[in-house]
Design an enzyme around this catalytic site. Structure first.
Site, PDB file in Angstrom:
ATOM      1  N   HIS A  86       0.867  -1.182   0.000  1.00 27.40           N
ATOM      2  CA  HIS A  86       0.000   0.000   0.000  1.00 27.40           C
ATOM      3  C   HIS A  86       0.904   1.233   0.000  1.00 27.40           C
ATOM      4  O   HIS A  86       1.520   1.545   1.014  1.00 27.40           O
ATOM      5  CB  HIS A  86      -0.882  -0.017   1.237  1.00 27.40           C
ATOM      6  N   ASP A  95       1.009   5.075  -0.178  1.00 25.00           N
ATOM      7  CA  ASP A  95       0.253   6.325  -0.161  1.00 25.00           C
ATOM      8  C   ASP A  95       0.901   7.294  -1.150  1.00 25.00           C
ATOM      9  O   ASP A  95       2.103   7.528  -1.085  1.00 25.00           O
ATOM     10  CB  ASP A  95       0.244   6.890   1.264  1.00 25.00           C
ATOM     11  N   ASP A 149      -7.724   1.541   2.282  1.00 24.64           N
ATOM     12  CA  ASP A 149      -7.375   2.512   3.330  1.00 24.64           C
ATOM     13  C   ASP A 149      -8.228   3.776   3.327  1.00 24.64           C
ATOM     14  O   ASP A 149      -8.011   4.663   4.134  1.00 24.64           O
ATOM     15  CB  ASP A 149      -5.891   2.886   3.146  1.00 24.64           C
ATOM     16  N   HIS A 202      -6.322   9.602  -0.961  1.00 29.43           N
ATOM     17  CA  HIS A 202      -6.971   9.529   0.360  1.00 29.43           C
ATOM     18  C   HIS A 202      -6.193  10.127   1.532  1.00 29.43           C
ATOM     19  O   HIS A 202      -6.695  10.100   2.658  1.00 29.43           O
ATOM     20  CB  HIS A 202      -7.418   8.103   0.674  1.00 29.43           C
TER      21      HIS A 202
HETATM   22 ZN   LIG Z   1      -3.199   4.907   2.720  1.00 30.24          ZN
END
Ligand SMILES: [Zn+2]
Length: 1083
Positions: A291, A293, A403, A613
C-alpha cells in the site's frame, strides 16, 4: 493346598515395575518464553541461533569501497545525471542528511576468494533510510528500507569471480514513514534529520540457520497462539523445545538435525512452493501487496521513488518465490514508473504478462470517496481503466480501496458501470464506535446496484504474514454462515516495499502446519484477487446485503482539514465541467477548433491525484500541500487559457463591465436561468435564458423585478427585505428569517442563525483526521461587534459584521440579500473572510430552523444521502459529523431549509440545528494546516415543499455563478451560440440533471491514441436522477445526430437508443438515482 506360585498368563510388558526417576509436566509459560530466547538479540545473541546466521562478513577496503555524491538541496536527480558527477570517498559510520536530501553512492564490491563458494552471498546495507540499488548500466534492481528492514541484496553469481564490480545506491534521507522527529510518526517532520550509514558489508549467510529461524518462529507462534486445550498447541511447544535442545553452537550439522525435527510439525515441503501442492482445499488466499500512499508523511515527489523501490523489490522477490503474486493499485503510480523508470516498468510489464504482478483497483489513485464529485469518481475509473487497458491489455475487475476513509453510497453503481463487480476495503475495522457486522457481503448502491464486498478479516492490508494473521483470517471472519474464505493482504506498505522473503517463508510454514497438523486455517498462495472473487461471485445470491453508505466511524475531521485544498478541489471540478462543455460546443461549431484533450487529461490527472486519500482529506504533511497548491494553480491556468480560446470561437470575451445590449452572461448549467448579474460598479441586469450565452436586460423596479432594501429598525438591528424574504440581523446573527410567500418564520423564536461557534478539538490521537464526539460538549458561541450597512444598491443590500475569535483570529461576515425575481426562490447569502490562527479549535456556523424531521438530507455524488438528526442508537450517534456536498437540507412535509456552500464538506444536523463546519486547526502532521486567510460562502435557502430540484439547481448555481462577457464579433455569430445545443426539454422531470457534456474519448479528432480510434465525432452526455425517483425526460439537441447509444462510464456501448422521428430528440427514463451516459454519434 500347596504354596507354589503359578506363572501369570497374558502379553509380556516392558513397562518397568518401578518409576526410575521423577518426570514433571512442562510449565507452559516458561517453556514458551524459552522459545524466544533461542533467536532473540540481547544477552544470548552470541550463544543462540542468531550467532550462526552468517558464515562470514567482510567490509571496508578492498571488499566494499564506498564513494558518494551529494545531490544539491532537495533535488532528486536521475541516474544519468547523478553518475555524471564526481564521487568522493566515504565510509561506514558517516552521517548523511539533512531530511529529504539525496545521496548517491558508488559501491565497488570484491568478493574475497574464501567466500566465493559460499552458498548465499548478500550485500547488507543499512543507513536507516530508504535506498534503491542500481546496476552500473542504470537499471534499478531492488529497494532498501533501512533500520533492519529489507537490508539484504543478493549478489549475482557473476560477482564471485574475485574481480571488482560496481553498483550504485541512491539514498533518500527519509524513513519509510518520512521524517517524524521522535517515536510519534504523525508529528510534523524534522527538517534536520541525519542518517548514519551503519552497515555496508558482504555477508556469507548460512541458509540453514535462516530457515531454522523461520521454522522455530512459526512453530513457536503455534505454541503461543493455539488454544491451550488443543493437542496441536502442546505438540508445537514440545517440538520447539526439542529443537532448542538439539541445537549446538558452532555445529552447523546440528542445524540440519533441528530442521528435521521441525518437519514433524511443518511437513517436508516447506522449503519450496511445493508446499502449496497438497491439493487440499484452502480457505485463506494470500496476495502480496504494497500500500503506497501517493503522498502522506512525505511529498508526492518521494512517492515516485517509493514506487520504483517497492516494485523493483517485488520483481526481484518473485524471481525467487514462484508462488508469490503481487497486486498493486493506482494507475498514477504505474504512469510515474513508466515515465521515470522505463526499465523498471518493462520489468513490471513482463511480470504482468506472466500473471504474477496484478494491476488492481481500476481507479487513477486510491482516492477519497466522500468529497470528490460524482463526475470525479467517474473519472477516477475512466482514467484508471483506460491506463490499465492501454498498457496491460485488460481492465481491472476489482475496485481496491483498503485505506480510504468511508465509502460513498453510489460507488457500487459506478463500479458496475466501469466494468468492476467487486470491491475490497478494510478500513471500517477501525470504527471506534460500532463494529461493522460483515466480512463478505453484497454492497448495494442508492440505485440498487450491487457489488461483492470483502473486508479481509485479518483486519489489515499490510499484514506481516504472521501465524496470527492467518489464524485471525478465520477467527475474525464475520460471514462464516455464508462463506468461510478470505483474503490475506500481506506486505509492508509505503516505504516498506511490499512482501519480504520472511513473509513468504512464514506463509510456507503456515501452510505446512495446516496440512501436517491442522487447526490453522489453510492458506494458499499463487492465486489472484480475482480468482478469489470469482468463487464468491458464484454464490453471491446467498451473501447478506448492506444498503447505502459505508460510513466510517472515525476520521470525521477529514471533511474539513486543509480547507484551501478542498476549495481548490471544488473549483477544479466546476472549471473542468465548464471547459469540457464549452470545448465540446466549440469543437462542433468550428472545425478548426481542436478539442484540447491533452490539456483536459492533464488537468483531470492532477485533480484526481489530489483526491488521493491522504491529500484531499487533509492528512498529509505541509510539503505535500505545497505540491498540490502548484498542481491546482496549473489546472486553473490551463483552464483560463482554454476558456480564452473558446471565447474566440463563441465570439465573446471576458468582461469586467459591459452594457445591457453589448453583454452576455456565460452560463454552463443545463436549465433556464434568470438571475441578477452586476454589469458595472453600480448597475445590474437580469440575465435570462438557456444555453451558454444568456441575454441581458435591464433590471427594472417593476412588479416582476422587485427591489430590495435595508433598514436600521433600532440601534444595531437591521432588516433586509425583498419581495420574498425579510431578514433581521443583529450583531451578525440572524434572529429572524421570515418567508413572505409562505408566511412562515424560519428561525425558532429566541434562537440565532448564522451563529459562529467554536469547539475544543483534541481527538484521541489522529489530529488532522479525527474530531471526536466529545468536542460537542465544548461548544462556545462567538460574540460579534455591531453590524453596519455594507452595501445599499437597488438590486442588492448587505450588512457587515466583525467577529473576534481570539487576539489572533477574527471573521468579517457580509450578509447579503439580492432582489428577488418572480418565480426564482430567493436565498440569504453569507460571505465570510476568516483570519485563522488557532490551535486545536474547530469553527462552525449554526442554523437553528423551525423544521422537524428525524432525518436530514445531504447531497452526495449523483444523489442524496439521508442521515439521522438524533442519537437514538450508537449507529445514529456515530454520525455526529458527516460529509455533504453543495447542500444539506432539513425538510418536513411541505417546508424545508437548505444550507448551500461553495467549498465545504463537513456538516451536522442535530435536532433542528443545522451546522456547517468551517475550519479546523490540527497541528499534526502539518503544523500550519489551515492557518491564514479563508474566503467562504454559504447561503440559507428556505423553500416551500420538500427537498426538490430547486435546492439541487441552486446548489449548482451557487457554485457556478454566471460570468459577464461581452460580444466581440457581429451579433449574428453570438446569437447562434446563445441557443443551447443540447438540453432536457421543458416537460422533462426536473429531477434529471444533465451533468456532463464532453467529447468521446476515442473520437478521431480527439483521441491521443491510447486505445483504438473510433470514426467520426461523438458527444458524451451524463444524466442522473438527483432526487431518488423514477425520472423521465427528453433530450433535445441542435447537433446533427445520426445515432444514440446508452454507454457505460468507459464509453462502451450498452444499447442503442431510438431517436425520435424528425431527429434531434430521444427519451430518457431513469431509475431512482441512476447515472446514465449516452453517446451521440454526429453525422
Ligand atoms: Zn493509505
Amino acid at each position: 493346598m500347596g504354596g507354589e506360585s503359578r506363572a501369570q498368563k497374558g502379553p509380556r510388558s516392558d513397562y518397568p515395575l518401578r518409576a526410575p526417576k521423577p518426570v514433571g509436566q512442562m510449565i507452559s509459560k516458561i517453556y514458551k518464553d524459552r522459545i524466544n530466547q533461542f533467536y532473540a538479540g540481547g544477552q544470548y545473541e552470541h550463544h543462540n541461533l542468531r550467532a550462526m546466521m552468517n558464515e562470514a562478513v567482510v567490509s571496508g577496503h578492498p571488499h566494499v569501497q564506498l564513494s558518494v555524491w551529494h545531490a544539491p538541496d532537495q533535488t532528486r536527480p536521475t541516474f544519468k545525471n547523478a553518475t555524471s558527477h564526481e564521487f568522493k570517498k566515504t565510509d561506514v559510520g558517516e552521517w548523511f542528511g539533512p531530511s529529504w536530501t539525496t545521496h548517491w553512492f558508488k559501491v565497488v564490491l570484491k568478493v574475497p576468494s574464501d567466500l566465493k563458494d559460499k552458498r548465499l552471498l548478500e550485500l547488507h546495507w543499512d543507513a536507516n533510510n530508504e535506498g534503491l540499488i542500481w546496476n552500473e548500466d542504470g537499471h534499478p534492481l531492488q529497494g532498501l528500507t533501512g533500520g533492519g528492514e529489507r537490508v539484504e541484496w543478493i549478489l549475482p553469481d557473476s560477482f564471485r569471480d574475485g574481480k571488482e564490480h560496481t553498483i550504485y545506491v541512491e539514498m533518500a534521507c527519509n524513513g519509510m514513514f518520512g521524517n517524524a522527529p521522535g517515536g510519534d510518526s504523525i508529528q510534523p517532520p524534522d527538517p534536520n534529520k541525519y542518517f548514519r550509514l551503519d552497515r555496508a558489508e558482504i555477508v556469507a549467510v548460512d541458509p540453514d540457520a535462516r530457515q531454522l529461524y523461520i521454522d522455530v518462529w512459526i512453530i513457536g507462534d503455534a505454541a503461543r497462539e493455539f488454544p491451550q486445550d488443543s493437542w496441536e498447541q502442546h505438540k508445537a511447544l514440545k517440538i520447539c523445545n526439542e529443537i532448542i535442545e538439539t541445537f549446538e553452537l558452532g555445529n552447523r550439522e546440528s542445524l540440519t538435525a533441528c530442521r528435521k525435527i521441525a518437519e514433524d510439525y511443518l511437513g517436508t515441503n516447506v522449503n519450496s512452493a511445493k508446499v502449496y501442492g497438497s491439493g487440499k482445499e484452502p480457505v485463506v488466499y494470500g496476495i502480496g501487496h504494497c500500500h503506497i500512499d501517493s503522498c502522506w508523511l512525505w511529498p508526492f515527489a518521494e512517492t515516485k521513488r517509493k514506487v520504483a523501490r517497492s516494485w523493483s523489490s517485488q520483481c526481484d522477490l518473485m524471481d525467487r518465490y514462484p508462488e508469490l503474486n503481487f497486486a498493486c493499485s493506482q494507475a498514477q503510480q504505474f504512469k510515474w514508473l513508466k515515465e521515470l523508470y522505463p526499465s523498471a516498468f518493462d520489468r513490471v510489464k513482463k511480470k504482468v504478462a506472466e500473471g504474477r504482478f496484478h494491476p488492481i483497483g481500476g481507479s487513477w489513485v486510491e482516492h477519497d470517496t466522500n468529497m470528490p464529485s460524482g463526475e470525479s469518481l467517474v473519472r477516477q475509473f475512466l482514467y484508471g481503466q483506460r491506463f490499465y487497458e492501454s498498457n496491460f491489455g485488460s481492465r481491472c475487475q476489482t475496485f481496491w480501496l483498503p485505506d480510504t476513509f468511508g465509502y460513498s453510497s453510489q460507488l457500487p453503481q459506478l463500479c458496475r458501470l466501469s466494468g468492476m463487480t467487486r470491491f475490497l476495503t478494510q478500513k471500517l475495522s477501525w470504527n471506534n464506535i460500532n463494529k461493522f457486522p460483515h466480512t463478505t457481503f453484497n454492497w448495494v448502491a442508492l440505485d440498487g446496484t450491487q457489488v461483492i464486498c470483502h473486508m479481509p478479516p485479518a483486519e489489515t492490508y499490510t499484514a506481516e504474514a504472521h501465524f496470527g494473521d492467518v489464524k485471525r483470517s478465520m477467527s475474525q471472519h464475520k460471514s462464516l454462515d455464508q462463506d468461510a474464505t478470505s483474503l490475506l493482504v500481506f506486505g509492508k506498505g509505503d516505504g516498506g516495499g511490499g512482501p519480504t522473503w520472511q513473509h513468504v517463508e512464514k506463509l510456507r510454514r503456515c501452510r505446512g502446519i495446516s496440512d501436517t497438523v491442522g487447526l490453522l486455517p489453510r492458506v494458499h498462495l499463487g492465486n489472484s484477487v480475482d480468482d478469489f472473487f470469482d468463487k464468491l461471485e458464484a454464490k453471491a445470491d446467498s451473501l447478506v446485503t448492506w444498503f447505502g453508505e459505508l460510513y466510517f466511524e472515525l476520521h470525521r475531521g477529514t471533511y474539513t482539514t486543509q480547507s484551501n485544498n478542498k476549495r481548490d478541489n471544488r473549483r477544479s471540478e466546476v472549471v473542468l465541467r465548464d471547459v469540457e462543455l464549452l470545448a465540446t460546443i466549440a469543437s462542433i461549431k468550428d472545425n478548426s477548433y481542436k478539442y484540447p484533450k491533452k490539456e483536459i487529461d492533464s488537468m483531470w490527472e492532477s485533480v484526481l491525484l489530489c483526491q488521493f486519500h491522504d491529500c484531499l482529506p487533509g492528512s498529509s504533511i505541509e510539503m505535500a500541500y505545497r505540491e498540490s497548491d502548484e498542481m491546482y494553480a496549473e489546472v486553473f491556468k490551463t483552464a483560463e487559457g482554454i476558456l480564452k480560446d473558446i471565447s474566440k470561437v463563441l465570439g465573446v470575451s471576458q468582461a469586467q463591465t459591459t452594457t445591457v445590449s453589448g453583454g452576455f452572461a456565460l452560463n454552463t448549467l443545463p436549465w433556464h436561468r434568470k438571475e441578477v448579474i452586476d454589469i458595472s460598479e453600480n448597475e445590474a441586469a437580469v440575465a435570462c435564458g438557456n444555453g451558454p450565452l444568456l441575454k441581458l436586460r435591464a433590471l427594472k423596479a417593476s412588479q416582476e423585478d422587485a427591489l430590495v432594501s435595508v433598514q436600521q429598525v433600532s440601534k444595531g438591528v437591521f432588516v433586509l427585505v425583498n419581495n420574498q424574504l425579510k431578514v433581521k440581523v443583529e450583531a451578525g446573527i440572524i434572529t429572524s428569517l421570515y418567508d413572505r410567500l409562505a408566511e412562515r418564520e424560519v428561525i425558532p423564536k429566541g434562537q440565532k442563525a448564522n451563529q459562529f461557534v467554536i469547539f475544543d478539538d483534541k481527538p484521541l490521537y489522529w489530529q488532522a483526521w479525527d474530531v471526536e464526539v466529545y468536542h460537542l460538549e465544548t461548544r462556545r458561541p462567538l460574540d460579534s461587534s455591531e453590524t453596519k450597512v455594507h452595501e445599499e444598491k437597488k438590486h442588492r443590500v448587505s450588512v457587515v459584521t466583525h467577529t473576534k475569535i481570539s487576539d489572533k483570529s477574527s471573521i468579517k461576515t457580509i450578509i447579503t440579500l439580492t432582489a428577488a425575481i418572480n418565480g426564482q426562490p430567493s436565498h440569504v447569502e453569507v460571505s465570510s473572510t476568516v483570519e485563522w490562527h488557532e490551535t486545536m479549535k474547530f469553527l462552525k456556523v449554526e442554523f437553528p430552523v423551525d423544521v422537524r424531521n428525524t432525518e436530514a438530507s445531504y447531497e452526495t455524488q449523483f444523489g442524496i444521502v439521508k442521515r439521522p438528526t438524533h442519537y437514538n442508537t450508537s449507529w445514529d450517534m456515530a454520525k455526529f459529523e458527516v460529509c455533504s456536498h453543495r447542500f444539506a437540507d432539513l425538510s418536513e412535509n411541505g417546508y424545508g431549509v437548505s444550507i448551500l456552500n461553495d467549498s465545504k464538506y463537513g456538516f451536522a444536523t442535530a435536532g433542528n440545528v443545522m451546522r456547517l463546519s468551517l475550519l479546523r486547526s490540527a497541528k499534526a502532521p502539518d503544523a500550519h494546516a489551515d492557518m491564514g486567510t479563508h474566503h467562504i460562502r454559504w447561503a440559507i435557502l428556505p423553500h416551500q415543499g420538500s427537498l426538490s430540484h430547486v435546492t439541487v439547481r441552486r446548489g449548482f448555481e451557487f457554485n457556478n455563478p454566471l460570468k459577464l462577457v461581452s460580444s466581440v464579433s457581429p451579433t449574428t455569430t453570438v446569437a447562434a451560440t446563445s441557443e443551447p445545443p443540447v438540453y432536457l426539454t421543458e416537460d422533462s422531470s426536473p429531477a434529471l440533471v444533465l451533468d456532463t457534456v464532453k467529447r468521446g474519448e476515442d473520437d478521431e479528432d480527439v483521441s491521443r491514441g491510447e486505445l483504438p480510434v473510433k470514426a467520426g465525432r461523438s458527444v458524451i452526455l451524463r444524466i442522473y436522477d438527483s432526487l431518488g425517483g423514477r425520472a423521465r425526460g427528453t433530450v433535445a439537441t441542435t447537433w446533427d445526430v445520426k445515432r444514440v447509444c446508452k454507454v457505460n462510464l468507459l464509453e462502451d456501448e450498452l444499447e442503442e437508443v431510438v431517436i425520435e422521428e424528425g431527429g434531434g430528440r430521444f427519451a430518457v427514463d431513469l431509475r431512482p438515482f441512476e447515472v446514465a451516459t449516452f453517446r451521440l454519434q454526429l453525422a
